[in-house]
Each structure stands twice: as structure tokens, then as C-alpha cells.
Write a protein that holds these residues in place. Sequence first.
Motif, PDB file in Angstrom:
ATOM      1  N   LEU A  30       1.210  -1.228  -0.162  1.00  0.00           N
ATOM      2  CA  LEU A  30       0.079  -0.254  -0.299  1.00  0.00           C
ATOM      3  C   LEU A  30       0.502   0.876   0.099  1.00  0.00           C
ATOM      4  N   ASN A  31       2.056   1.469   0.917  1.00  0.00           N
ATOM      5  CA  ASN A  31       2.536   2.430   1.438  1.00  0.00           C
ATOM      6  C   ASN A  31       3.665   2.412  -0.364  1.00  0.00           C
ATOM      7  N   GLY A  32       3.630   1.672  -1.383  1.00  0.00           N
ATOM      8  CA  GLY A  32       4.889   1.584  -2.559  1.00  0.00           C
ATOM      9  C   GLY A  32       3.358   2.380  -3.424  1.00  0.00           C
ATOM     10  N   ILE A  33       2.127   1.910  -3.765  1.00  0.00           N
ATOM     11  CA  ILE A  33       1.068   1.864  -4.394  1.00  0.00           C
ATOM     12  C   ILE A  33       0.673   3.691  -4.262  1.00  0.00           C
ATOM     13  N   GLU A  34       0.509   3.996  -2.824  1.00  0.00           N
ATOM     14  CA  GLU A  34      -0.662   4.983  -2.429  1.00  0.00           C
ATOM     15  C   GLU A  34      -0.571   6.163  -3.597  1.00  0.00           C
ATOM     16  N   ASN A  35       1.164   6.384  -4.016  1.00  0.00           N
ATOM     17  CA  ASN A  35       0.750   7.981  -4.974  1.00  0.00           C
ATOM     18  C   ASN A  35       0.997   7.634  -6.452  1.00  0.00           C
ATOM     19  N   ILE A  36       0.307   6.470  -6.484  1.00  0.00           N
ATOM     20  CA  ILE A  36       0.233   6.071  -8.635  1.00  0.00           C
ATOM     21  C   ILE A  36      -0.692   7.598  -8.523  1.00  0.00           C
ATOM     22  N   PRO A  37      -2.068   6.599  -8.239  1.00  0.00           N
ATOM     23  CA  PRO A  37      -3.402   8.224  -8.513  1.00  0.00           C
ATOM     24  C   PRO A  37      -2.380   9.288  -9.253  1.00  0.00           C
ATOM     25  N   SER A  38      -1.764  10.344  -8.282  1.00  0.00           N
ATOM     26  CA  SER A  38      -1.318  11.099  -8.023  1.00  0.00           C
ATOM     27  C   SER A  38      -0.624  11.794  -9.728  1.00  0.00           C
ATOM     28  N   GLN A  39       0.468  10.276 -10.071  1.00  0.00           N
ATOM     29  CA  GLN A  39       1.527  10.395 -10.719  1.00  0.00           C
ATOM     30  C   GLN A  39       1.170  10.546 -11.656  1.00  0.00           C
ATOM     31  N   LEU A  40      -0.718   9.369 -12.440  1.00  0.00           N
ATOM     32  CA  LEU A  40      -0.753   9.084 -13.318  1.00  0.00           C
ATOM     33  C   LEU A  40      -1.187  10.972 -13.940  1.00  0.00           C
ATOM     34  N   ARG A  41      -2.270  11.418 -12.723  1.00  0.00           N
ATOM     35  CA  ARG A  41      -3.210  12.936 -13.043  1.00  0.00           C
ATOM     36  C   ARG A  41      -1.884  13.209 -14.063  1.00  0.00           C
ATOM     37  N   SER A  42      -0.222  13.541 -12.958  1.00  0.00           N
ATOM     38  CA  SER A  42       0.651  14.657 -13.500  1.00  0.00           C
ATOM     39  C   SER A  42       1.086  14.449 -15.150  1.00  0.00           C
ATOM     40  N   ALA A  43       1.090  13.208 -15.309  1.00  0.00           N
ATOM     41  CA  ALA A  43       2.028  12.374 -16.334  1.00  0.00           C
ATOM     42  C   ALA A  43       0.477  12.960 -16.848  1.00  0.00           C
TER      43      ALA A  43
END
Length: 67
Positions: A30-43
Motif C-alpha cells: 500500500l505504501n508503494g502504490i499510494e502515490n500512483i493516482p497523483s503520478q498518473l494525473r501529473s503524467a
Amino acid sequence: MLRLERVVGAALFVRTTRGVRLTEAGRTFLNGIENIPSQLRSAVSPQRHRLPPPGKWACATTRQLKR
């Protein structure tokens, strides 16, 4: 979730008749994937101006691409 656990190779949850809780591996995952949504939005954000509006598609033919 069982399929995800197979892919990850670890039990992510402790399942009991009283509920479900994360295992140590689950917390790490969970700690490793928590930032994926914001990273996708940024990309995606910088590319939005290059895309047609939602609901409309643009398609170039190979003849158009050669020009």
C-alpha cells in the motif's frame, strides 16, 4: 484480491470471520502504490491540451501521416 496476491507473491490481507486487515506485506504494498493516482494525473495533465475533447475522436490515415 487473491489474484493480486498471487501477482505480488505475498498475502496482503489476514482474513477472519470477523473481518480483514492488512498484513505487513500489505502495508508495504500500500505504501508503494499510494502515490500512483497523483503520478498518473501529473503524467496525463501536460498531454490533455494535445487530446481532442472527451467524446470526440480524431484519427489520421497513413496517407495523412506521410505528409
